[in-house]
Design an enzyme around this catalytic site. Structure first.
Site, PDB file in Angstrom:
ATOM      1  N   ASN A  47       0.819  -1.223   0.000  1.00 31.49           N
ATOM      2  CA  ASN A  47       0.000   0.000   0.000  1.00 31.49           C
ATOM      3  C   ASN A  47       0.843   1.259   0.000  1.00 31.49           C
ATOM      4  OD1 ASN A  47       0.869  -0.391   2.620  1.00 31.49           O
ATOM      5  ND2 ASN A  47      -1.033   0.324   3.570  1.00 31.49           N
ATOM      6  N   ASP A  56       3.568  -5.769  11.410  1.00 29.34           N
ATOM      7  CA  ASP A  56       2.677  -4.715  10.908  1.00 29.34           C
ATOM      8  C   ASP A  56       3.251  -3.340  11.254  1.00 29.34           C
ATOM      9  OD1 ASP A  56       0.631  -3.462   9.610  1.00 29.34           O
ATOM     10  OD2 ASP A  56      -0.948  -4.065  11.001  1.00 29.34           O
TER      11      ASP A  56
END
EC number: 3.5.2.3
Lengths: 441, 336
Positions: free
Chosen positions: A95, A308
């Site tokens: 992303n 993450d």
């Protein structure tokens, strides 16, 4: 000609102390053979008494932000953070801006990683063009590119269209790929701000219910079974998800699952402060979930730790909760949090840590020269950890550009003292050394 | 009490302090010259990120009756609409020399952010944040109930609480900061609270609240209610399937004429009807109920000024300066 290194008296995976001799990027001798080996003659000696040697860590889930948000992180700063955290490989999520949905972008990220020289950067390809969830990106082109993408994910956004998810799972079988799903039913989480439960009720923040994660995982494991493909579930956060994954594995479905360090330690009680440093997606859950996730990781229902790592510029956190960006940094704290939550609680030994932070993540991403055992002839990706060390987390002192660590001010155990990346020490004495260059790997 | 952010962390003593002070302030409102010099030279900023004429003018009247200088800062037509952050706005107000900031914000927790950060060192009063809390509304509601309850007992209000009072709050609890603030405060003051709403308009987790929950307004009335508070329901909610239609909502959960008569039938002659405003007449409350002798709706408005005067006065003239319990938040949520 690279420098040889003789690591003395390191506890391999927490076992008996041994010497490790590294030459030309490879482990050439172990134990009593090491010091006697001809390559030891001109080796730099590193006394590792009291230190644990693990295979270099592999992160299946990192946001490096480049290209596009270089104010948040660059490949250079993010991989410095990774090396300091004991990593020798990271999977860079798709992303970015532009989205990593073409061979060109994934090759760019791959090249930036090589130029930086701190860790292997393995780009994750987007599943759909622009993460829009409408049409498949050119998965085959990314797989065949120099970046050799094997993991595909729209992370940040769920591939919620069941037909698209099915096709993606089917298509990546052609090149042994895996779809890493961000499991979040979009309609059930419109405007969601935090875990839906007792705390959200009091705080008046829109809830992100566990069922929004669990319903997607349930659907996806059935799809994976139906088309006999590999599914990886990103950042599992609820006790209910664990039960579904356990069920799927018992049926032989090819599913792997990941948990973040923060979901193993923090709960939604922290949101009572309204401090957006605790805002993350999926959200912090309850203590019951935390304990179920720890148990699942110890039992192997959850396969890997994924950080993450999601750095954000400070202005995206110094604001109202609802306005703030979701995400936390994690590369430089992951190993310490795992020691704190899994090793010191007796749930895991260091060999298990090696499995969930190196071996299994490398397997999911199909990284052939990562996550290997520390053995003669294997690539010398090795991290040395001082398990007796205690340190106070200070976001301002980190290598990542992100200051959004949720562990700020906490005292954590364990410190990475050295990281060897294909035989080259990227970290020495707990500080960055030099990047590895010239190998062209 | 350094700030007034919520009623959940408001002690019984502080709550009674505010209510008792408000009684004194109410006397000022009766005078020909409705003004005290208490806050002369102090600057109170009304920082409104959300339109609310009623709450703003109530705070403005309260501050002016105490002789404070009042600055109204509306997010619309200001630098905020040009993208200025809450942090920059707060620092600007600090530089101007604001002593107190009355903040209304669409985002839950925004007042707490101002209080917890080093952006501004002023007293923060929450004038309604998102779907979190609206503490001065709950205080004015409690003030209104307390006067009623004391009158029934034949005593003065000062020093008394709401022990034994049965309060029902009906409407969109899920999205209501008024309901939340009232649940905590009324409980602190000894009342028993029943929330009445369609299940879709109750938050998941409501079962942990110190109150009863009912889906049946008629049954709740039949069991006996001393104060019936209706909450505003936005018609748009039916578009998101919270309820099928405005009429169905009104039939099941609105305080209509039949339920007004039911109060008499159940012998509840002293039950009052409350509404925080603005009302949707014909939806959650009928005109007959809103305009009946039982209605305290306009008393609530005037009591609001007294309560806000009390809050501003106590926060700005010191009172006691014991730090509230925010320091433990650093470790809460981290299982050992």
């Amino acid at each position: 000609m690279t420098q040889n290194h003789l690591i003395t008296s390191a506890s391999l995976l927490g076992g008996a102390p041994q010497d490790i001799l590294i030459a030309e990027g490879v482990v050439v001798a172990l134990g009593a053979d090491a010091a006697a080996h001809p390559a030891a003659a001109d080796a730099t000696v590193l006394d590792a008494t009291g230190l644990v040697a693990l295979p270099g860590l592999v992160d299946v889930h990192t946001h490096l932000r480049e290209p596009g948000r270089e104010d948040a992180e660059t490949v250079e700063t993010g991989t410095r953070a990774a090396a300091l955290g004991g990593y020798t490989a990271v999977h860079a999520m798709a992303n970015s801006s532009p989205v990593a949905d073409t061979a060109g972008v994934v090759e760019q990220v791959h090249s930036l990683g090589q130029a930086a020289g701190w860790v292997d950067v393995r780009p994750v390809g987007a599943v759909t063009i622009g993460l829009a969830g409408e049409r498949l990106a050119e998965l085959g082109a990314m797989a065949e590119s120099r970046a050799q993408v094997r993991m595909f994910s729209d992370d940040g956004i769920c591939v919620h269209d069941p037909v698209l998810m099915r096709r993606a799972l089917e298509y990546v079988k052609a090149f042994d790929g895996v779809i890493a799903q961000h499991a979040q039913e979009p309609r059930l989480t419109e405007g969601a701000q935090m875990n839906e439960g007792d705390v959200s009720a009091v705080l008046g923040l829109a809830g992100w219910p566990a069922v929004a994660e669990e319903s997607i995982i349930a659907r996806d494991v059935l799809l994976a079974q139906h088309v006999d493909s590999r599914l990886h579930v990103c950042h599992v956060s609820t006790a209910g998800s664990v039960e579904i994954i356990r069920w799927a594995k018992q049926r032989g479905i090819k599913v792997t699952a990941e948990v973040t360090p923060h979901h193993l330690l923090l709960t939604d009680e922290l949101v009572r402060s309204y401090d957006p440093v605790y805002k993350v997606n999926p959200p912090l859950r309850t203590q019951e979930d935390v304990l179920a996730l720890r148990q699942a990781l110890a039992e192997g229902v959850i396969d890997v730790i994924g950080t993450d790592h999601a750095p954000h510029p400070s202005e995206h956190k110094e604001c109202e909760w609802a306005q703030a960006a979701m995400g936390m940094t994690g590369l430089e704290t992951a190993l310490s949090v795992i020691q704190h939550t899994m090793v010191e609680t007796g749930l895991m030994g260091w060999a298990d840590v090696a499995r969930v932070m190196s071996e299994a993540p490398a397997g999911i991403g199909r990284l052939e020269d990562q996550g290997r055992p520390i053995a003669v002839g294997e690539p010398a990706n090795i991290v040395l950890v001082d398990p007796a060390a205690r340190w106070k987390v200070d976001g301002a002192a980190m290598a990542t550009k992100g200051r959004n660590t949720p562990f700020q001010g906490m005292e954590l155990p364990g410190r990475v003292t050295a990281t060897f990346f294909h035989g080259h020490p990227t970290v020495l004495d707990g500080a960055l050394n030099t990047p590895r260059h010239g190998a062209g790997a | 009490m350094k700030h007034l952010l919520s009623t959940q962390d408001l002690s019984r003593k502080d709550a009674l302090d505010i209510l008792d002070t408000a009684e004194e302030m109410a006397q000022v409102g009766q005078r020909e010259v409705k003004k005290l010099p208490a806050l002369r030279g102090r600057t109170v900023v009304n920082l409104f990120f959300e339109d609310s004429t009623r709450t703003r003018i109530s705070f403005e009247a309260a501050a002016k009756r105490l002789s404070a200088d009042v600055i109204n800062f509306s997010a619309k037509g200001s630098s905020v609409s040009k993208g200025e952050s809450l942090k920059d706005t707060a620092q600007t107000l600090a530089a101007i020399g604001a002593d107190a900031v009355v903040i209304r914000h669409w985002a839950s927790g925004a007042p707490q952010r101002l209080a917890n950060t080093d952006w501004i060192d002023a007293r923060i009063l929450n004038a309604g944040d998102g779907t979190h809390e609206h503490p001065t509304q709950a205080l004015l509601d409690a003030f209104t109930m307390r006067r009623h309850w004391a009158k029934l007992a034949g005593t003065g209000s000062a020093g008394t609480d709401l022990s034994g009072m049965r309060v029902a709050i009906a409407g969109d609890v899920l999205h209501s900061r008024v309901a939340r603030s009232n649940v905590w405060l009324l409980r602190t003051l000894g009342a028993t609270v029943t929330l009445v709403a369609p299940p879709t308009l109750l938050p998941v987790g409501v079962d942990a609240w110190p109150c009863e929950v009912s889906y049946d307004l008629d049954a709740t009335l039949e069991q006996g209610v001393d104060a019936m508070m209706m909450l505003r329901v936005q018609k748009e909610r039916m578009n998101a399937s919270f309820f099928p239609s405005a009429r169905e909502y009104s039939r099941r959960w609105g305080f209509d004429d039949a339920r007004l008569e039911a109060l008499d039938r159940h012998g509840l002659k002293d039950t009052i009807i409350m509404h925080p405003g603005p009302m949707n007449r014909g939806l959650e409350i009928s005109s007959a109920a809103a305009d009946s002798a039982r209605s305290t709706i306009l008393d609530q408005v005037s009591n609001g000024v007294s309560v806000r005067m009390a809050a501003l006065y106590l926060l700005l003239t010191g009172g006691r300066d014991d730090e509230t319990s925010t320091s433990h938040a650093a470790t809460e949520g981290i299982p050992a």
